[in-house]
Design a protein around this motif. Structure first.
Motif, short mmCIF file in Angstrom:
data_model
loop_
_atom_site.label_atom_id
_atom_site.label_comp_id
_atom_site.label_asym_id
_atom_site.label_seq_id
_atom_site.Cartn_x
_atom_site.Cartn_y
_atom_site.Cartn_z
N PRO A 67 2.72 -9.73 -8.66
CA PRO A 67 2.55 -8.61 -9.17
C PRO A 67 3.31 -8.28 -10.51
O PRO A 67 4.43 -8.76 -10.55
N ALA A 68 2.75 -7.55 -11.27
CA ALA A 68 3.42 -7.18 -12.61
C ALA A 68 4.20 -5.89 -12.30
O ALA A 68 3.88 -5.09 -11.47
N GLU A 69 5.39 -5.54 -13.12
CA GLU A 69 6.03 -4.46 -12.90
C GLU A 69 5.12 -3.19 -13.53
O GLU A 69 4.54 -3.42 -14.33
N ALA A 70 5.34 -2.13 -12.41
CA ALA A 70 4.32 -1.09 -12.77
C ALA A 70 5.03 -0.31 -13.75
O ALA A 70 6.27 -0.03 -14.11
N GLU A 82 8.44 18.47 -3.59
CA GLU A 82 9.19 17.30 -4.23
C GLU A 82 10.67 17.81 -4.05
O GLU A 82 11.05 18.93 -4.12
N ASP A 83 11.39 16.92 -3.97
CA ASP A 83 13.03 16.99 -4.20
C ASP A 83 13.66 15.86 -4.67
O ASP A 83 12.85 14.68 -5.13
N LYS A 84 14.85 15.55 -4.52
CA LYS A 84 15.51 14.36 -4.99
C LYS A 84 15.33 13.03 -4.24
O LYS A 84 15.54 12.05 -4.80
N ASP A 85 14.85 13.14 -3.18
CA ASP A 85 14.83 11.88 -2.22
C ASP A 85 13.17 11.56 -2.23
O ASP A 85 12.79 10.37 -1.91
N ILE A 86 12.22 12.53 -1.99
CA ILE A 86 10.69 12.02 -1.96
C ILE A 86 9.79 13.04 -2.74
O ILE A 86 10.21 14.15 -3.39
N ILE A 87 8.70 12.68 -2.73
CA ILE A 87 7.77 13.41 -3.44
C ILE A 87 6.22 13.34 -2.76
O ILE A 87 6.14 12.10 -2.20
N VAL A 88 5.61 14.30 -2.46
CA VAL A 88 4.30 14.33 -1.66
C VAL A 88 3.30 14.74 -2.58
O VAL A 88 3.24 15.75 -3.08
N ILE A 89 2.23 13.97 -2.58
CA ILE A 89 1.17 14.23 -3.53
C ILE A 89 -0.26 14.26 -2.87
O ILE A 89 -0.41 13.71 -1.80
N ASN A 90 -1.15 15.24 -3.30
CA ASN A 90 -2.23 15.21 -2.59
C ASN A 90 -3.34 14.44 -3.77
O ASN A 90 -3.51 14.54 -4.72
N LYS A 91 -3.39 13.21 -3.23
CA LYS A 91 -4.01 12.07 -3.94
C LYS A 91 -5.62 12.31 -4.35
O LYS A 91 -6.08 12.67 -2.98
N GLU A 92 -6.05 12.43 -5.28
CA GLU A 92 -7.53 12.53 -5.56
C GLU A 92 -8.35 11.42 -4.98
O GLU A 92 -7.82 10.11 -5.15
N SER A 93 -9.60 11.62 -4.82
CA SER A 93 -10.53 10.28 -4.25
C SER A 93 -10.72 9.72 -5.54
O SER A 93 -10.89 10.34 -6.65
N GLY A 94 -10.76 8.33 -5.32
CA GLY A 94 -10.91 7.40 -6.66
C GLY A 94 -9.71 6.83 -7.40
O GLY A 94 -9.81 5.92 -8.05
N LEU A 95 -8.47 7.47 -6.80
CA LEU A 95 -7.42 6.98 -7.34
C LEU A 95 -6.75 5.93 -6.65
O LEU A 95 -6.29 6.24 -5.30
N VAL A 96 -6.45 4.74 -7.31
CA VAL A 96 -5.81 3.77 -6.59
C VAL A 96 -4.42 4.00 -6.28
O VAL A 96 -3.78 4.51 -7.22
N VAL A 97 -3.75 3.56 -5.28
CA VAL A 97 -2.26 3.90 -4.90
C VAL A 97 -1.19 3.07 -5.77
O VAL A 97 -0.39 3.53 -6.40
N HIS A 98 -1.44 1.60 -5.70
CA HIS A 98 -0.57 0.92 -6.66
C HIS A 98 -1.21 -0.36 -7.27
O HIS A 98 -2.54 -0.79 -6.79
N PRO A 99 -0.73 -0.63 -8.48
CA PRO A 99 -1.18 -1.94 -9.01
C PRO A 99 -1.35 -3.13 -8.14
O PRO A 99 -0.79 -3.33 -7.25
N ALA A 100 -2.78 -3.57 -8.22
CA ALA A 100 -3.24 -4.86 -7.67
C ALA A 100 -4.23 -5.47 -8.43
O ALA A 100 -4.46 -5.06 -9.61
N ALA A 101 -4.80 -6.70 -8.04
CA ALA A 101 -5.64 -7.49 -8.84
C ALA A 101 -7.02 -6.46 -8.96
O ALA A 101 -7.51 -6.02 -7.97
N GLY A 102 -7.49 -6.28 -10.09
CA GLY A 102 -8.49 -5.56 -10.58
C GLY A 102 -8.10 -4.24 -10.93
O GLY A 102 -8.83 -3.33 -11.51
N ASN A 103 -6.85 -3.85 -10.43
CA ASN A 103 -6.49 -2.43 -10.80
C ASN A 103 -5.06 -2.75 -11.39
O ASN A 103 -3.98 -2.19 -10.72
N PRO A 104 -4.86 -3.01 -12.65
CA PRO A 104 -3.46 -3.38 -13.06
C PRO A 104 -2.59 -1.99 -13.42
O PRO A 104 -1.26 -2.08 -13.43
#
Length: 304
Positions: A67-70, A82-104
């Motif tokens: 893996p490359a550094e994001a 959101e606070d200093k410890d966590i963040i909760v997102i409403n992820k949209e459809s089509g958005l990849v969660v983390h970098p990987a092969a094909g989605n750097p």
């Protein structure tokens, strides 16, 4: 992974044969694996042009990518909490969660790094802060840890099944019952490595899904179903609803969207509600992601 070539007759090259058997791998990727010595025939080095014969044992080793550094990227986010410890997102459809092969890049991690500046390092350089995942085409609630203490607390909660995860799915057809529970083992599909599948006891991992029909729509031969996850297996709802005979609307892997009467232009799976104990205070946090507009036709008698 080993393939036994019961359907080969010596007329196909190795790279052609594997491209047909493993559609998730491109022919150029297969040729690169052959060149690197990661594909053998009957235990011996092979070439891309080597003919494949009936009964050959093809051994395939796919190395884990480094893996490359994001990097931070300015991508809009809908923040539910959101606070200093966590963040909760409403992820949209089509958005990849983390970098990987094909989605750097262009992923949720890149966006959250830009917004927060830093995340828990436990997930590694490619997956900082990632506690759980949603499929690319699934929308809804996802929690990300900003520090290692929060990461450890949240991963423990997910592992011990003390979190609450409720999804909304639109499925093909109309289930005969109004509700039920699916309890199976889920593992990698024996042929198509892009898929997961219900497998025999003793293999795979246990998976439990409660489901309840919220609304039926005979005009589009589809139903709105609420799914509560007690485990978190890859593609769990998609596999379990297929197992019941009701694949998800818009599912490009487990269904044929073009043949489905209901057309929405997306996978109809939404991580609607998420609850967990705050990693620092212990307070129960319950969040709800707004239902996407694509669900409107199924909401006549259901007010989320």
């Amino acid at each position: 992974m080993t393939l036994t070539t019961d359907d080969a007759d010596g007329t196909q090259r190795l790279d052609q044969y594997l491209a047909r058997q493993l559609p998730e791998l491109s022919r150029s990727r297969i040729q690169a694996l052959v060149k690197a010595g990661d594909i053998t025939i009957n235990g011996k080095p092979a070439k891309a042009k080597t003919p494949v014969n009936r009964g050959d044992a093809i051994e395939i080793n796919i190395p884990e990518p480094e893996p490359a550094e994001a990097q931070p990227q300015n991508i809009p986010l809908e923040i539910l909490y959101e606070d200093k410890d966590i963040i909760v997102i409403n992820k949209e459809s089509g958005l990849v969660v983390h970098p990987a092969a094909g989605n750097p890049d262009g992923t949720l991690v890149n966006a959250v790094l830009y917004h927060c500046g830093d995340l828990s390092g436990i997930g590694g350089v490619g997956r900082p802060g990632i506690v759980h995942r949603l499929d690319k085409d699934t929308s809804g609630c996802i929690v990300i840890a900003k520090n290692d203490q929060a990461h450890l607390s949240l991963t423990t909660q997910f592992a011990e099944r003390s979190t609450e995860k409720i999804y909304l799915a639109v499925v093909q057809g109309s289930p005969k019952q109004d509700e039920g529970t699916v309890f199976t083992n889920i593992g990698r599909h024996p042929v198509n490595r892009l898929k997961m599948a219900v497998v025999n006891p003793g293999s795979g991992k246990s998976a439990i899904t409660d489901w309840k029909v919220l609304q039926r729509d005979p005009s589009t031969d589809s139903s709105l179903v609420m799914c509560t996850l007690h485990t978190g297996r890859t593609h769990q709802i998609r596999v379990h609803m297929l197992h019941l005979g009701h694949p998800l609307i818009g599912d490009p892997i487990y269904a044929k969207p073009a043949r489905q009467k209901a057309q929405t232009g997306r996978l109809m799976l939404h991580a609607w509600k998420l609850a967990f104990d705050h990693p620092a205070t212990g307070e129960r946090i319950s969040l709800q992601a707004p239902v996407p507009p694509e669900y409107t036709p199924w909401l006549d008698h259901f007010n989320p």
